[in-house]
Design a protein around this motif. Structure first.
Motif, PDB file in Angstrom:
ATOM      1  N   PRO A   1      15.057  -1.747   6.742  1.00 12.95           N
ATOM      2  CA  PRO A   1      15.159  -2.155   8.080  1.00 12.95           C
ATOM      3  C   PRO A   1      14.207  -2.997   8.508  1.00 12.95           C
ATOM      4  O   PRO A   1      14.519  -3.811   9.394  1.00 12.95           O
ATOM      5  N   PHE A   2      13.190  -2.786   8.044  1.00 11.84           N
ATOM      6  CA  PHE A   2      11.887  -3.635   9.227  1.00 11.84           C
ATOM      7  C   PHE A   2      11.631  -4.647   7.991  1.00 11.84           C
ATOM      8  O   PHE A   2      10.532  -5.902   7.628  1.00 11.84           O
ATOM      9  N   SER A   3      12.357  -5.182   6.810  1.00 14.25           N
ATOM     10  CA  SER A   3      11.816  -5.705   5.882  1.00 14.25           C
ATOM     11  C   SER A   3      12.860  -7.438   5.403  1.00 14.25           C
ATOM     12  O   SER A   3      14.627  -6.531   5.901  1.00 14.25           O
ATOM     13  N   ASP A   4      12.667  -8.028   5.142  1.00 16.74           N
ATOM     14  CA  ASP A   4      13.909  -9.103   5.132  1.00 16.74           C
ATOM     15  C   ASP A   4      13.433  -9.716   3.318  1.00 16.74           C
ATOM     16  O   ASP A   4      12.739  -8.613   2.255  1.00 16.74           O
ATOM     17  N   ALA A   5      15.851  -9.504   3.087  1.00 17.44           N
ATOM     18  CA  ALA A   5      15.400  -9.753   1.434  1.00 17.44           C
ATOM     19  C   ALA A   5      14.836 -10.704   0.327  1.00 17.44           C
ATOM     20  O   ALA A   5      13.956 -10.891  -0.292  1.00 17.44           O
ATOM     21  N   ASN A   6      14.612 -12.087   1.733  1.00 16.94           N
ATOM     22  CA  ASN A   6      13.503 -12.932   1.213  1.00 16.94           C
ATOM     23  C   ASN A   6      12.510 -12.824   1.169  1.00 16.94           C
ATOM     24  O   ASN A   6      11.945 -14.007   1.098  1.00 16.94           O
ATOM     25  N   GLY A   7      11.379 -12.039   2.325  1.00 14.05           N
ATOM     26  CA  GLY A   7      10.269 -12.158   2.620  1.00 14.05           C
ATOM     27  C   GLY A   7       9.758 -13.368   3.786  1.00 14.05           C
ATOM     28  O   GLY A   7       8.985 -13.098   3.632  1.00 14.05           O
ATOM     29  N   ASP A   8      10.402 -13.917   4.105  1.00 16.11           N
ATOM     30  CA  ASP A   8      10.180 -15.053   5.797  1.00 16.11           C
ATOM     31  C   ASP A   8      10.616 -14.183   6.937  1.00 16.11           C
ATOM     32  O   ASP A   8      10.431 -15.345   7.837  1.00 16.11           O
ATOM     33  N   ARG A   9      10.584 -13.197   6.867  1.00 18.59           N
ATOM     34  CA  ARG A   9      11.427 -12.349   7.752  1.00 18.59           C
ATOM     35  C   ARG A   9      10.317 -10.594   7.435  1.00 18.59           C
ATOM     36  O   ARG A   9      11.093 -10.008   7.190  1.00 18.59           O
ATOM     37  N   GLY A  10      10.563 -10.688   8.987  1.00 19.46           N
ATOM     38  CA  GLY A  10      10.492  -9.206   8.740  1.00 19.46           C
ATOM     39  C   GLY A  10       8.814  -8.730   9.248  1.00 19.46           C
ATOM     40  O   GLY A  10       7.583  -9.454   9.502  1.00 19.46           O
ATOM     41  N   PHE A  11       8.408  -7.478   8.588  1.00 17.24           N
ATOM     42  CA  PHE A  11       7.470  -6.837   9.369  1.00 17.24           C
ATOM     43  C   PHE A  11       7.057  -6.070   7.837  1.00 17.24           C
ATOM     44  O   PHE A  11       7.514  -5.401   6.964  1.00 17.24           O
ATOM     45  N   ALA A  12       5.715  -6.474   7.631  1.00 14.10           N
ATOM     46  CA  ALA A  12       5.312  -5.904   6.378  1.00 14.10           C
ATOM     47  C   ALA A  12       4.503  -4.561   6.792  1.00 14.10           C
ATOM     48  O   ALA A  12       3.181  -4.852   7.479  1.00 14.10           O
ATOM     49  N   ARG A  13       4.665  -3.756   6.427  1.00 12.10           N
ATOM     50  CA  ARG A  13       4.145  -2.341   6.582  1.00 12.10           C
ATOM     51  C   ARG A  13       2.512  -2.652   5.780  1.00 12.10           C
ATOM     52  O   ARG A  13       2.749  -2.707   4.429  1.00 12.10           O
ATOM     53  N   PRO A  14       1.688  -1.851   6.452  1.00 11.75           N
ATOM     54  CA  PRO A  14      -0.154  -1.816   5.349  1.00 11.75           C
ATOM     55  C   PRO A  14       0.645  -1.154   4.034  1.00 11.75           C
ATOM     56  O   PRO A  14       1.292   0.432   4.284  1.00 11.75           O
ATOM     57  N   TYR A  15      -0.017  -1.036   2.871  1.00  9.54           N
ATOM     58  CA  TYR A  15       0.361  -0.705   1.640  1.00  9.54           C
ATOM     59  C   TYR A  15       1.770  -0.307   1.260  1.00  9.54           C
ATOM     60  O   TYR A  15       1.783   0.809   0.503  1.00  9.54           O
ATOM     61  N   ASP A  16       2.716  -0.761   1.856  1.00 11.46           N
ATOM     62  CA  ASP A  16       3.877  -0.570   1.663  1.00 11.46           C
ATOM     63  C   ASP A  16       4.555   0.445   1.671  1.00 11.46           C
ATOM     64  O   ASP A  16       5.587   1.500   1.483  1.00 11.46           O
ATOM     65  N   PHE A  17       3.429   1.311   3.283  1.00 11.22           N
ATOM     66  CA  PHE A  17       4.100   2.769   3.671  1.00 11.22           C
ATOM     67  C   PHE A  17       5.920   2.230   3.932  1.00 11.22           C
ATOM     68  O   PHE A  17       6.696   2.009   4.611  1.00 11.22           O
ATOM     69  N   TRP A  18       6.151   3.694   3.277  1.00 11.52           N
ATOM     70  CA  TRP A  18       7.511   4.013   3.519  1.00 11.52           C
ATOM     71  C   TRP A  18       8.654   3.247   2.534  1.00 11.52           C
ATOM     72  O   TRP A  18       9.583   3.525   2.945  1.00 11.52           O
ATOM     73  N   GLN A  19       7.654   2.177   2.164  1.00 14.96           N
ATOM     74  CA  GLN A  19       8.990   1.507   1.134  1.00 14.96           C
ATOM     75  C   GLN A  19       8.400   1.795  -0.630  1.00 14.96           C
ATOM     76  O   GLN A  19       8.296   0.737  -1.264  1.00 14.96           O
ATOM     77  N   TRP A  20       7.600   2.590  -1.054  1.00 17.04           N
ATOM     78  CA  TRP A  20       7.800   2.933  -2.212  1.00 17.04           C
ATOM     79  C   TRP A  20       8.162   2.595  -3.395  1.00 17.04           C
ATOM     80  O   TRP A  20       9.201   4.050  -2.870  1.00 17.04           O
ATOM     81  N   LYS A  21       8.027   2.515  -4.129  1.00 12.39           N
ATOM     82  CA  LYS A  21       8.972   2.472  -5.351  1.00 12.39           C
ATOM     83  C   LYS A  21       9.104   4.071  -6.250  1.00 12.39           C
ATOM     84  O   LYS A  21      10.691   4.345  -6.379  1.00 12.39           O
ATOM     85  N   ASN A  22       8.311   4.661  -6.158  1.00 12.95           N
ATOM     86  CA  ASN A  22       8.100   6.003  -6.560  1.00 12.95           C
ATOM     87  C   ASN A  22       8.192   7.119  -5.420  1.00 12.95           C
ATOM     88  O   ASN A  22       7.882   6.866  -4.550  1.00 12.95           O
TER      89      ASN A  22
ATOM     90  N   TYR B   1       6.006   9.966  -0.506  1.00 15.16           N
ATOM     91  CA  TYR B   1       6.444  10.474   0.312  1.00 15.16           C
ATOM     92  C   TYR B   1       6.190  11.682   0.317  1.00 15.16           C
ATOM     93  O   TYR B   1       6.237  12.171   1.612  1.00 15.16           O
ATOM     94  N   TRP B   2       6.334  12.604  -0.676  1.00 14.61           N
ATOM     95  CA  TRP B   2       5.850  13.666  -0.633  1.00 14.61           C
ATOM     96  C   TRP B   2       4.279  13.438  -0.671  1.00 14.61           C
ATOM     97  O   TRP B   2       3.721  14.875   0.137  1.00 14.61           O
ATOM     98  N   MET B   3       3.407  13.270  -1.121  1.00 14.12           N
ATOM     99  CA  MET B   3       1.930  13.378  -0.498  1.00 14.12           C
ATOM    100  C   MET B   3       1.319  12.786   0.816  1.00 14.12           C
ATOM    101  O   MET B   3       1.091  13.845   1.079  1.00 14.12           O
ATOM    102  N   PHE B   4       2.397  11.803   0.914  1.00 17.19           N
ATOM    103  CA  PHE B   4       2.347  11.645   2.918  1.00 17.19           C
ATOM    104  C   PHE B   4       1.995  12.790   3.341  1.00 17.19           C
ATOM    105  O   PHE B   4       1.311  13.140   4.417  1.00 17.19           O
ATOM    106  N   LEU B   5       3.614  13.894   3.222  1.00 18.57           N
ATOM    107  CA  LEU B   5       4.457  14.604   4.608  1.00 18.57           C
ATOM    108  C   LEU B   5       3.319  15.680   3.983  1.00 18.57           C
ATOM    109  O   LEU B   5       2.770  16.689   5.141  1.00 18.57           O
TER     110      LEU B   5
END
Length: 266
Positions: free
Chosen positions: A103-124, A128-132
């Motif tokens: 919800p906080f990013s745009d598919a084209n990358g020209d709009r939205g919020f860039a999270r530090p270190y891709d927080f909670w947008q990780w591919k693996n 997620y479990w390590m952070f918790l």
């Protein structure tokens, strides 16, 4: 009036304890059956896990209602299951589902919020479990090994207000996701309805209970009620839009590749 007060006194705690199950079971089953979590905001499990973990540690300093503590513990279990199912059924990269998944990013990358270190947008799934685990471990370390901090009034109130403030923004990621995609696809109406019902019950319980409910809980519930009401407005707006004359045909035309349109013209 006496009957209503008795229902709130005995029925509200039961409702609060079971609300995590009644609110999210349908969403979990929907994702599992469709094999896709497209349209569902992964920030919902994040928000509820952070808020519920903080509320559990907050209880050790404030000793608020046991029903609210039980609700927080059950919520942690339900949200862990929801996060697991959502991660296992994430759309593949480049998947065209017609809805935004993050919800906080745009598919084209020209709009939205860039999270530090891709927080909670990780591919693996592992991060997620390590952070918790690290988050819970840090709070447990403070509580057990640093009693001067964990027993201080400032720290206890900080846990409560931060936890409840995080919970109060629960509907916002889904509201943003729905607004950007102009659709509520992937998010169950049953969840929004359960949120509204839960808010009404919580507000009634918080303002009538004699258990000494902290004002932080009341403020959180009032803010959530407003946000959940707007979610219902979104369901109405976007469903209305789907029945406008020509709207279905327009969406179909957008989905048909150019090559197929040329073939149909010939």
């Amino acid at each position: 009036m006496y009957i209503v007060s008795q229902l709130l006194e005995y029925g509200a705690p039961i409702f609060l304890v079971t609300s995590p199950l009644t609110s999210y079971t349908d969403q979990i089953l929907s994702i599992h059956r469709s094999r896709s979590s497209a349209g569902f905001s992964l920030d919902i499990p994040l928000i509820m896990l952070i808020a519920s973990i903080l509320k559990v540690f907050y209880w050790f300093g404030d000793y608020y209602s046991v029903a609210l503590l039980a609700q927080a513990v059950i919520m942690i279990g339900v949200q862990l299951v929801l996060l697991k199912v959502a991660l296992d059924n994430r759309p593949a990269p480049g998947h065209k589902s017609g809805v935004e998944h993050i919800p906080f990013s745009d598919a084209n990358g020209d709009r939205g919020f860039a999270r530090p270190y891709d927080f909670w947008q990780w591919k693996n799934a592992k991060p997620y479990w390590m952070f918790l685990a690290y988050f819970t471990g840090a709070l447990a370390f403070i509580h057990i090994c640093l009693p001067p901090i964990s027993n201080s009034t400032f720290y206890i109130e900080l846990l409560g207000y931060v936890g409840l403030a995080v919970e109060a923004i629960l509907p916002l990621p889904q509201v943003i996701a729905n607004h950007r995609s102009r659709s509520c696809k992937g998010f169950r109406l049953s969840v929004a309805a359960a949120w509204i019902l839960g808010d009404v019950m919580k507000l009634s319980y918080f303002f009538t209970s004699e258990d000494g409910i902290p004002w932080a809980f009341r403020l959180c519930a009032m803010f959530q009620c407003v946000c959940d009401a707007y979610l219902c407005v979104q369901f109405w707006m976007y469903n209305q839009g789907s029945f406008r004359p020509g709207s279905a045909q327009e969406r179909l035309e957008k989905e048909i590749p150019l090559e197929e349109k040329d073939i149909r013209m010939t």
